[in-house]
Scaffold this active site. Sequence first.
Site, mmCIF file in Angstrom:
data_model
loop_
_atom_site.group_PDB
_atom_site.id
_atom_site.type_symbol
_atom_site.label_atom_id
_atom_site.label_comp_id
_atom_site.label_asym_id
_atom_site.label_seq_id
_atom_site.Cartn_x
_atom_site.Cartn_y
_atom_site.Cartn_z
ATOM 1 N N TYR A 105 0.928 -1.029 -0.140
ATOM 2 C CA TYR A 105 0.130 -0.065 0.482
ATOM 3 C C TYR A 105 0.962 1.174 0.242
ATOM 4 O O TYR A 105 1.489 1.681 0.550
ATOM 5 C CB TYR A 105 -1.087 0.300 1.010
ATOM 6 N N LYS B 290 2.346 -16.519 0.202
ATOM 7 C CA LYS B 290 2.575 -16.230 -1.683
ATOM 8 C C LYS B 290 4.397 -16.618 -1.545
ATOM 9 O O LYS B 290 4.797 -15.559 -2.968
ATOM 10 C CB LYS B 290 2.354 -15.199 -2.432
ATOM 11 N N ASP C 178 -4.153 -17.305 -3.549
ATOM 12 C CA ASP C 178 -4.791 -17.550 -4.769
ATOM 13 C C ASP C 178 -5.518 -19.303 -4.463
ATOM 14 O O ASP C 178 -6.946 -19.391 -4.743
ATOM 15 C CB ASP C 178 -4.150 -17.779 -5.962
ATOM 16 N N ASP D 292 -7.235 -7.575 2.499
ATOM 17 C CA ASP D 292 -8.391 -6.475 1.939
ATOM 18 C C ASP D 292 -8.238 -7.184 0.974
ATOM 19 O O ASP D 292 -10.079 -7.341 0.642
ATOM 20 C CB ASP D 292 -7.224 -5.311 1.199
ATOM 21 N N ASP E 104 -13.146 -9.006 2.140
ATOM 22 C CA ASP E 104 -14.632 -8.544 0.916
ATOM 23 C C ASP E 104 -14.906 -10.048 0.151
ATOM 24 O O ASP E 104 -16.029 -9.857 0.034
ATOM 25 C CB ASP E 104 -13.905 -7.089 -0.674
#
Length: 357
Positions: free
Chosen positions: A134, A187, A220, A244, A248
């Site tokens: 970010y 990851k 993933d 983030d 959602d």
Amino acid sequence: MAADVRIGMIDGDGIGPEIVPVAVAVAGAAAARVGLDVEWVPLSMGQSAIANHGDPLPEQTVAALDGLDCWVLGPHDSAGYPEEFRGRLTPGAIIRKRYGLYANLRPARAYPGVRAVRPDIDLLIVRENSEGLYADRNMAVGSGEFMPTPDVALAVGVITRAASERIARIAFEQAQTRRGRVTVVHKANVLAMTTGLFRDACFDIAREFPDVAVDEQHVDAMAAQLVRRAGDFDVVVTENLFGDILSDLAAELAGSLGLAASINASDVKAMAQAAHGAAPDIAGQDRANPVALIESTAMLFDWWARRFDDERGREVASLMRTALGDALSAGEATPDLGGSVGTAEFGRRILARIAAT
Ligand code: ATP
């Protein structure tokens, strides 16, 4: 006599002036039942603050927050601010940064009575909130994104052992109060140094919590696993961007963005802030769902109880959740959930349930 706790209440923009008063009233009624004396401190932020003070986050508000342990923040509609304020950090980002609110806790739970894609979902995403990719968070000077030529864009992602360890500790502590399982999401097969460091730091901290089971997923694969078997996950700890996105996804699996609660916390300050935005499309229509902010406020009382070792905070949160769950189970819901109850009326019904407890 001084109140037991002083809590800031910040309406914000869009549906904020409709949902914040509901969350505050519900929390206030639960606190009164438990004998916890709360002083609510109204503070200004957003469009009304621009009109009255010439700034979406006026100095007076920041000065007041400096003196508070916790507050309820309504949404901000920064995209709707006049041009001169649009390029700046949003009020929420300024507050998160100023107080080092490094832990973003985002639960996703299907409520009985609410249609959910995964009715078995009951998990907590613990998202590292201070670094990662970010651009507004990871540089002392300048932006974490830059363009050496107009056709080349670069982004700096920052992962530190210290920040990874401190968020991991929060995740394992939360798991101890839940079903005792943490999934570390990374990851490291591709981003071997950055998210690999995050993973290693989490597994180091895991050794301090032998009573908590730990496993890991690539981000993933985690997205797919959430859709397939969300009910198997308890606490999910991950870095900023992954958290983030996954939160959602989890919120939708649980039913609606209007249910998506969150708190942003450090060890000494905490802010309740629903995961959804200001929803300007439905503002002022008495259609907004206050559930996310009510649950966020309940989480704030849980945080306060832990911070000050005062059981009454947990009792307040529990009363709020029971009344909320009972209302939703009885089919009382705002239009986004297919119901016909208005925001204010929904609040009154929760208050009546608390009064009848
Ligand atoms: P932001 O970027 O600030 O998160 P956004 O435009 O991406 O804002 P929201 O403001 O959260 O997203 O709105 C997305 C959609 O969800 C809108 O259609 C809005 O009406 C709906 N929505 C969001 N929150 C609620 C809520 N509490 N109750 C009902 N509908 C909501």
